[in-house]
Design a protein around this motif. Structure first.
Motif, mmCIF file in Angstrom:
data_model
loop_
_atom_site.group_PDB
_atom_site.id
_atom_site.type_symbol
_atom_site.label_atom_id
_atom_site.label_comp_id
_atom_site.label_asym_id
_atom_site.label_seq_id
_atom_site.Cartn_x
_atom_site.Cartn_y
_atom_site.Cartn_z
ATOM 1 N N ASP A 4 1.638 14.280 2.524
ATOM 2 C CA ASP A 4 2.830 14.857 3.157
ATOM 3 C C ASP A 4 4.069 14.785 2.266
ATOM 4 O OD1 ASP A 4 1.497 15.467 5.528
ATOM 5 O OD2 ASP A 4 1.782 13.437 6.297
ATOM 6 N N TYR A 5 4.120 13.797 1.399
ATOM 7 C CA TYR A 5 5.220 13.693 0.438
ATOM 8 C C TYR A 5 4.694 14.325 -0.844
ATOM 9 C CZ TYR A 5 8.842 11.786 -2.581
ATOM 10 O OH TYR A 5 9.883 11.654 -3.474
ATOM 11 N N ASP A 11 0.855 -1.180 0.000
ATOM 12 C CA ASP A 11 0.000 0.000 0.000
ATOM 13 C C ASP A 11 0.893 1.233 0.000
ATOM 14 O OD1 ASP A 11 0.728 0.545 2.657
ATOM 15 O OD2 ASP A 11 -1.011 -0.529 3.449
ATOM 16 N N ARG A 12 0.276 2.389 -0.129
ATOM 17 C CA ARG A 12 1.085 3.604 -0.310
ATOM 18 C C ARG A 12 1.995 3.850 0.883
ATOM 19 N NH1 ARG A 12 2.598 5.127 -4.854
ATOM 20 N NH2 ARG A 12 0.477 4.902 -5.644
ATOM 21 N N TYR A 13 1.491 3.537 2.062
ATOM 22 C CA TYR A 13 2.266 3.728 3.279
ATOM 23 C C TYR A 13 3.546 2.889 3.235
ATOM 24 C CZ TYR A 13 3.194 3.312 8.329
ATOM 25 O OH TYR A 13 3.775 3.299 9.572
ATOM 26 N N LEU A 68 9.010 10.496 8.221
ATOM 27 C CA LEU A 68 7.922 11.334 8.720
ATOM 28 C C LEU A 68 6.801 11.548 7.707
ATOM 29 C CD1 LEU A 68 10.151 14.030 10.458
ATOM 30 C CD2 LEU A 68 8.921 12.152 11.548
ATOM 31 N N ASN A 69 7.105 11.397 6.437
ATOM 32 C CA ASN A 69 6.043 11.640 5.443
ATOM 33 C C ASN A 69 5.786 10.382 4.622
ATOM 34 O OD1 ASN A 69 8.611 12.086 4.413
ATOM 35 N ND2 ASN A 69 8.000 13.744 3.051
ATOM 36 N N THR A 70 4.738 9.693 4.996
ATOM 37 C CA THR A 70 4.442 8.400 4.375
ATOM 38 C C THR A 70 3.077 8.411 3.697
ATOM 39 O OG1 THR A 70 3.588 7.656 6.494
ATOM 40 C CG2 THR A 70 5.858 7.067 5.978
ATOM 41 N N SER A 71 2.612 9.569 3.297
ATOM 42 C CA SER A 71 1.378 9.611 2.513
ATOM 43 C C SER A 71 1.547 10.658 1.423
ATOM 44 C CB SER A 71 0.180 9.967 3.393
ATOM 45 O OG SER A 71 0.131 11.367 3.587
ATOM 46 N N LEU A 72 0.661 10.597 0.458
ATOM 47 C CA LEU A 72 0.747 11.547 -0.647
ATOM 48 C C LEU A 72 0.274 12.940 -0.235
ATOM 49 C CD1 LEU A 72 -0.308 9.198 -3.529
ATOM 50 C CD2 LEU A 72 1.869 10.389 -3.310
#
Lengths: 796, 283
Positions: free
Chosen positions: A717-718, A288-290, A711-715
């Protein structure tokens, strides 16, 4: 390349034409068949529990709660797989001194990065597996994490690997000419900058996905695998699971983007295959994206101290830099994580005449996710170092950035020659590309606008890059160092009874249109309708043996193999026709699916009649005629280690000095990728690459805490670049076909990503320099730009 | 990223919804557009045992002009809000704000009530409602009450709403018709949550100077922030006095700014100040 004469200018030509790709309709109809679409009987879903800490000993794992949970069939830990999977080591012999310890797919005693797999839950659904995962108790004994790569080599720094004297994985120095005198000569201007390039990652639309199915009755492993190099993975699954290679079938058909992310060996996929073998039932893993952010390879992550010496008349006299790059706790298998640093050493300054060049790169271990090859490996760093220093130096001597390039770019008639680092260069067109770029962007008007806007407090900048791209690699890239990676590719082209043509190729389709250009080449060679050509790629059982898709090689190498095979089939067809038609093969040709008289184009026989005669009514042929209507050809680059391409690009930006926001107003790219097979696809490769380059320059960064937590594991935050923020990207070409092949195509897949960051950085600095401000850190975020502006204020 | 198991209810009457939530309210959640709740469940940051889908409650989908103002039902989507002539007539601020809220697909499902109930500190709508002097209508089996938006938002995902209360509507008073408004936000990419933003209202239209401005920042703290010092500094300042507007927009030192992943507290304050000034200058 000799032996095959080919007419690229015939009236019926397809090579070079903007043909719509044949699979677009299927994909747009939602008929794509991606790995996650596949459901097999008795299939289980794998969910990986990943380390929540960057470094620590695994004290205990209690899986009993999960084993009893609804839908759970089994749970595996690293220890459970220890005797099933042979550990792997990411080193290659041509990268002398590179070291990395053996790696297991699932951590055994110790975790070395946050995101490393620690246990796998197998359940009837992914949701059940995730529910059960919450019941697994894992105790860790946390160890100090090495996070900051600049401190990884300090004597006080903890060591990541027992038995290693430091956290150094590899280092190399290139030293050409007399750099020290270049810098000590008082007649030369010296500019010196510290560059920082953030970590980022590929963010494929389709995440890494695989299904492994094992049939114990014939010891057969089949892996549906969203990836780039099926034959490499065949070797890897076979070697590390103790199977014969011929008993492993890897299928990679529709793939939703790769960008290099999907050409590596991840523990996830290996563990899934091992578990499929142990359980004798199909296992699916879809990241998954995470977990994509936490486990897909990251890239870049360099700190470079660099300086350039330039003469008063604008000639580059010397270039020197020290690069350090952090690769995570292991070198990735099997391509290694030293290639990027090696590319930085090899490519920096390659467009320019640089008499004195010294560069060192240190590749260090750290407790972060692994770093490895991603689109335009090393290129953005290499291009930024030289081209940003060059514009900085030009500003110091008050020379226009275009003029300083004209002075220093290698002359278009000066090839073959070598780069400062010793790379063999041939057939490049830097000067012509720059001239075309200046013309298409209307440079003088932009400069006038810049001055005019500045009066109103609007700060615009224009930045350039002249760049090279490594494409069409020979065995010198990987094979020489012992990697199970083919640099040659093959194509089989077959005439079927109905008159249709079937192509089977070892390069792969990642969504970029490989299948479309293979069909276009074959249809052009054979003189048949494009719609009658069907293409199969991505199946180790049915395609010729080859390398797949990486290093911008699909068109140049796969395309050449297809051209050669189609040409061989054409000879076979004309031989057979000559028997049937009682004519000489040289008097015949093929047009529009018909065998015709080569001179008058009078139609003699259609291809279906010919094939049916051969296949069904062989009795009509003389006994000595043994026609074959299928041909296979392979191709590898032999003239040079790589076929370099070149390009010139420019960015026009506006910097809001109150907010630090950068808007890219326009972008221009002139690319020489040799013969353009399909301008629609090439232009979109360039544009897509430029967008990823702008992403690296302005938006994308994997942010870690001091403890090594991503720290940024979603679209959310990234930040990937989105359409709203992207400028118009104007693309033009210069075509210098490579003589290393008949087709003459070089790669085009990575130029934009390699060149755009330097152009954008130069443009931002061009906008700010008159304020006494420059920035040499990517991504150039608003906060970093504001900080740079604030520092200047303080200095004043 | 799969949600944990939950049961699903779809009441067709408000009373039925309130009856369901009355028991074990803390284990239940109302589902409106699901644009925040469902991702949070998939990330396992929220794990309600029961989802109460509000999609069957027709009353919550209505936008109605009542005697003293405009009542916007809780499950009115952003797209519906944008398409409503009634809403535009009440305040132009919605037309300025809505394009900044995520993307069309999200605006087609995301609701005004959901935004209010979730209280994401970077969301635009809470700040807009405070600026307009709106209130939030809450109902439970214990009764119905109106809470001024200014008193509704308590912190990160924390509001005045009790677990057993349903947001029925957002009420915009008639007084907002005569407000002039300003809006400005800075987002790295169009549709992202703002890294700083502001919604401003004032009833100064006749006088040509700021009279009783409300300056509401968002995206810079754990809740929408009233910039009281800015408001005070603005009173009596002519709308075209750019020097005084600039200095008023820098009066933010009484507020505590939160950093985010990409921006420090200082950057947030600085960007907030730019937003305030640009919003004021455009009013």
């Amino acid at each position: 390349m000799t032996g095959v004469k080919f007419d690229f200018d015939k009236p019926t030509k397809l090579i070079g034409q903007p043909e719509a790709r044949l699979d677009a309709k299927r994909l747009l109809h939602g008929r794509g068949r991606f790995v996650d679409d596949i459901q097999l009987p008795r299939m289980l879903h794998a969910y990986f529990i990943r380390s929540p800490i960057a470094h620590g000993k695994i004290v205990s794992i209690n899986t009993s709660g999960a084993m009893d949970a609804d839908g759970v069939v089994n749970v595996f830990t690293g220890k459970d797989l220890e005797n099933v999977v042979e550990p792997y080591v990411g080193v290659l012999s041509h990268l002398a001194g590179l070291r990395s310890p053996p790696q297991a797919p699932v951590a055994i005693d110790c975790v070395k990065w946050q995101g490393e797999p620690v246990a796998v839950v197998l359940a009837h659904s992914r949701a059940q597996a995730e529910d059960a995962a919450e019941l697994i108790e894992i105790e860790y004994d946390e160890l100090p994490a090495v996070v900051d790569m600049e401190k990884a080599l300090d004597e006080s720094c903890p060591l990541i690997h027992a038995g290693y004297d430091s956290n150094l994985a590899w280092q190399r120095t290139v030293d050409v000419g007399d750099v020290s005198s270049a810098f000590s000569n008082p007649d030369n201007f010296v500019v010196k900058k510290r560059f920082k390039f953030g970590r980022h990652t590929g963010v494929t639309l389709e995440p890494r996905t695989s299904i492994a199915e094992y049939d114990p009755s014939d010891d057969q492993l089949t892996v549906w695998y969203s990836g780039q190099a099926p034959h490499m993975m065949q070797f890897i699954f076979a070697k590390h699971l103790g199977l014969l290679e011929e008993n492993v079938r890897v299928i990679s058909q529709d793939v939703g983007g790769s960008f290099g992310i999907k050409v590596h060996t991840y523990g996830d996929e290996v563990a899934v295959a091992a578990i499929a073998k142990l359980l004798g039932r199909p296992i699916k893993f879809t990241a998954d994206r995470y977990e994509s952010f936490m486990s897909d390879i990251h890239a870049r992550d360099h700190v470079v101290d660099a300086r350039m010496a330039i003469s008063a008349s604008g000639q580059i006299v010397g270039l020197e830099f020290d690069d350090v790059t952090g690769i995570g706790p292991y070198s990735m298998y099997p391509r290694t994580s030293a290639i990027e640093a090696n590319q930085v050493l090899n490519l920096t300054g390659a467009p320019y005449v640089i008499p004195n060049y010294r560069a060192t790169s240190k590749v260090v271990f750290q407790n972060k996710n692994l770093m490895c090859q991603y689109r335009a490996v090393g290129h953005p760093i290499a291009m930024a170092i030289c081209d940003c220093l060059l514009e900085e130096a030009a500003a110091h001597i008050q020379m226009d950035p275009v003029e300083v390039r004209r002075i220093n770019l290698m002359a278009d008639n000066s090839y073959p020659r070598t780069s400062a680092s010793g790379m063999k260069l041939d057939e490049l067109s830097h000067q012509a590309a720059l001239n075309k770029l200046i013309e298409m962007m209307d440079y003088n008007s932009l400069r006038a606008d810049q001055l005019e806007q500045r009066k109103d407090g609007v700060f615009r900048g224009i930045g350039f890059v002249s760049m090279v791209e490594v494409t069409n690699p020979s065995p010198m890239f990987y094979g020489i160092g012992g990697a199970p990676i083919a640099s040659q590719d093959g194509a089989t082209v077959r005439l079927d009874a109905g008159g249709g043509i079937h192509v089977s190729s070892s390069v792969t389709e990642q969504g970029q249109g490989t299948n479309a250009i293979l069909a276009q080449i074959v249809a052009d060679v054979l003189g048949v309708d494009l719609a009658r050509v069907k293409v199969t790629t991505g199946d180790t059982k049915t395609t010729p043996y080859g390398g797949g898709t990486w290093a911008s090689r699909g068109a140049g190498i796969g395309g050449e193999a297809a051209l050669l095979a189609a040409n061989a089939l054409k000879e076979q067809i004309l031989d057979a026709a000559s028997v049937i038609l009682q004519a000489k093969p040289s008097e015949l040709d093929i047009k529009n699916g018909q065998v015709v008289d080569a001179k008058t184009f009078v139609e003699k026989m259609n291809l279906s009649d010919l094939a049916r005669t051969v296949y069904y009514r062989g009795n009509e042929l003389p006994d000595e005629a043994k026609p074959e209507l299928v041909a296979t050809r392979h191709y590898r680059v032999t003239d040079a280690p790589f076929v370099f391409t070149n390009g010139a690009m420019a960015a026009h930006v506006e910097v809001d000095i109150e907010t630090g926001f950068v808007k890219v107003l326009d972008f221009w790219a002139v690319e020489d990728c040799g013969r353009v097979i399909n301008p629609l696809l090439v232009d979109e490769q360039i544009r897509g690459g430029v967008v990823q380059g702008i992403g690296g320059a302005l938006y994308e960064e994997c942010l870690y805490s001091d403890e090594g937590q991503l720290l940024n594991t979603s679209l959310a935050d990234y930040l990937v670049p989105m359409a709203s923020e992207m400028p118009d990207i104007h693309v033009a070409h210069i075509e210098t076909p490579t003589k290393s092949s008949v087709l003459g195509a070089k790669g085009a897949g990575e130029a934009g990503t390699g060149g755009a960051p330097a152009a954008v950085m130069n443009a931002v600095n061009d906008a700010l320099r008159h304020l006494g401000v420059t920035i040499y850190q990517m991504p150039m975020t608003p906060e970093r730009i504001l900080s740079a502006l604030a520092e200047t204020k303080t200095d004043n | 990223m799969k949600a944990p198991e939950f049961t699903y209810e779809r009441p067709t009457e408000i009373s039925e919804a309130l009856a369901i939530i009355a028991q074990d309210a803390h284990e239940k959640a109302f589902l409106a557009g699901g644009q925040s709740l469902l991702p949070m469940m998939n990330f396992r940051l929220a794990a309600p045992k029961t989802l109460i889908d509000l999609g069957g409650l027709k009353d919550l989908k209505e936008i109605v002009a009542v005697e003293d103002g405009l009542r916007i039902g809780a499950t009115v989507t952003y797209s519906e809000l944008g398409a409503s002539a009634l809403v535009s007539e009440f305040s132009q601020v919605f037309d300025s704000v809505l394009p900044h809220i995520a993307h069309s697909a999200i605006r087609n499902r995301g609701t005004i009530g959901g935004s209010v109930a979730l209280a994401d500190p970077a969301a635009e709508m809470p700040a807009v409602l405070i600026a307009l002097g709106a209130s939030v209508e809450l109902a439970s089996q214990r009764g119905t009450r109106f809470v001024p938006a200014d008193e509704f938002f308590h912190g990160l995902y924390l509001t005045e709403r009790s677990d057993d209360e349903l947001v029925l509507s957002v009420f915009i008073p008639n007084s907002s018709r005569s407000l002039s408004t300003g809006f400005y936000e800075l987002a790295r990419r169009h549709g992202d949550y703002a890294i700083a933003g502001v919604c401003i209202s004032d009833d100064s239209r006749p006088s040509g100077s700021f009279n009783a401005p409300k300056v509401v920042l968002f995206g810079v703290s754990d809740r929408p922030l009233r910039a009281k010092s800015v408001e005070e500094s603005l009173v009596g300042v002519a709308r075209n006095d750019t020097r005084k507007i600039r200095s008023a927009s820098e009066a933010l030192s009484d507020l505590v700014f939160d950093s985010d992943l990409h921006n420090s507290q200082d950057t947030k304050q600085r960007l907030a100040s730019v937003c305030v000034r640009r919003a004021l200058e455009a009013m």
